[in-house]
Motif scaffolding. Structure first.
Motif, mmCIF file in Angstrom:
data_model
loop_
_atom_site.group_PDB
_atom_site.id
_atom_site.type_symbol
_atom_site.label_atom_id
_atom_site.label_comp_id
_atom_site.label_asym_id
_atom_site.label_seq_id
_atom_site.Cartn_x
_atom_site.Cartn_y
_atom_site.Cartn_z
ATOM 1 N N THR A 1 0.854 -1.182 0.000
ATOM 2 C CA THR A 1 0.000 0.000 0.000
ATOM 3 C C THR A 1 0.897 1.241 0.000
ATOM 4 O O THR A 1 2.101 1.139 0.256
ATOM 5 N N PRO A 2 0.344 2.421 -0.250
ATOM 6 C CA PRO A 2 1.158 3.643 -0.179
ATOM 7 C C PRO A 2 1.828 3.848 1.180
ATOM 8 O O PRO A 2 2.877 4.466 1.266
ATOM 9 N N THR B 1 -11.592 2.013 -1.475
ATOM 10 C CA THR B 1 -11.471 1.729 -0.055
ATOM 11 C C THR B 1 -10.007 1.733 0.340
ATOM 12 O O THR B 1 -9.623 2.265 1.370
ATOM 13 N N GLN B 2 -9.193 1.121 -0.512
ATOM 14 C CA GLN B 2 -7.754 1.063 -0.288
ATOM 15 C C GLN B 2 -7.077 0.870 -1.639
ATOM 16 O O GLN B 2 -7.658 0.302 -2.560
ATOM 17 N N ILE B 3 -5.852 1.337 -1.728
ATOM 18 C CA ILE B 3 -5.083 1.223 -2.971
ATOM 19 C C ILE B 3 -3.837 0.398 -2.699
ATOM 20 O O ILE B 3 -3.201 0.524 -1.659
ATOM 21 N N ALA B 4 -3.505 -0.431 -3.670
ATOM 22 C CA ALA B 4 -2.264 -1.200 -3.634
ATOM 23 C C ALA B 4 -1.422 -0.782 -4.832
ATOM 24 O O ALA B 4 -1.937 -0.254 -5.820
ATOM 25 N N LEU B 5 -0.134 -1.001 -4.733
ATOM 26 C CA LEU B 5 0.801 -0.615 -5.788
ATOM 27 C C LEU B 5 1.334 -1.855 -6.497
ATOM 28 O O LEU B 5 1.638 -2.860 -5.856
ATOM 29 N N ASP B 6 1.429 -1.762 -7.813
ATOM 30 C CA ASP B 6 1.995 -2.840 -8.633
ATOM 31 C C ASP B 6 2.948 -2.203 -9.646
ATOM 32 O O ASP B 6 2.677 -2.172 -10.843
ATOM 33 N N PRO B 7 4.078 -1.666 -9.175
ATOM 34 C CA PRO B 7 4.955 -0.889 -10.045
ATOM 35 C C PRO B 7 5.588 -1.688 -11.183
ATOM 36 O O PRO B 7 5.814 -1.149 -12.258
#
Length: 174
Positions: free
Chosen positions: A46-47, A117-123
């Motif tokens: 997450t951030p 609701t929530q953010i996840a990162l997939d760089p």
């Protein structure tokens, strides 16, 4: 007679082109899209640096996971539909920022609003590949048991929002 021999490969190539174009325009869904499969078991970041897996917690309901990017024009166009889903199904819509920077994603959401609701990162995009992503935007509906119940490829519209909404309020299969 030799002129006819030159026309045969050209004709065959033209026929092949028509058949290939037909398949590209209207591909048949394969077993991958039809069968119930597991959401990836990886932990996204997450951030805040916390891990996030899908489903995020045993809340008892299905969730929608939308993979998006700030550089994706269809993602911007579908954003109003994501917001509509989030308003109708609070705490059930999650986002994964795909192959993008946190700064660009935050600017994108500051400009359009953050419906997630929530953010996840997939760089690096590996998580998207494990979901079965073919290209952003895509949305997955996941059961509390971690099964992918539905997979919407491409930009959402009113029809797909209705389909996702029905999946979000449905009981998970047993």
């Amino acid at each position: 007679m030799k002129r006819w021999l030159a026309i045969v490969p050209v004709g065959a190539l033209a026929i092949f082109g028509v058949v290939a174009a037909g398949q590209l325009i209207n591909p048949e869904k394969g077993d991958f899209e039809r069968r119930l499969r597991d959401a990836p078991g990886i932990a996204f970041q997450t951030p805040d640096g916390d891990p996030l897996t899908f489903p995020p917690s045993p809340t008892g309901g299905n969730i929608a996971v939308n993979l998006f990017a700030s550089w994706c024009a269809p993602c911007e166009a579908e954003h109003k539909y994501i917001a509509e889903l989030s308003e109708a199904y609070p705490d059930q819509v999650y986002g994964i920022l795909y192959k993008d920077t946190l700064e660009n994603g935050q600017e994108f959401l500051a400009r359009l609003g953050n419906p997630y609701t929530q953010i996840a990162l997939d760089p690096d995009g590996q998580g998207g590949l494990e979901f079965g992503l073919t290209g952003v935007p895509e949305t997955f509906v996941i059961s509390p048991e971690g099964k992918i119940l539905d997979h919407i490829q491409g930009q959402l519209d009113q029809t797909s929002v209705k389909k996702i909404g029905e999946a979000l309020k449905s009981a998970p299969p047993t």
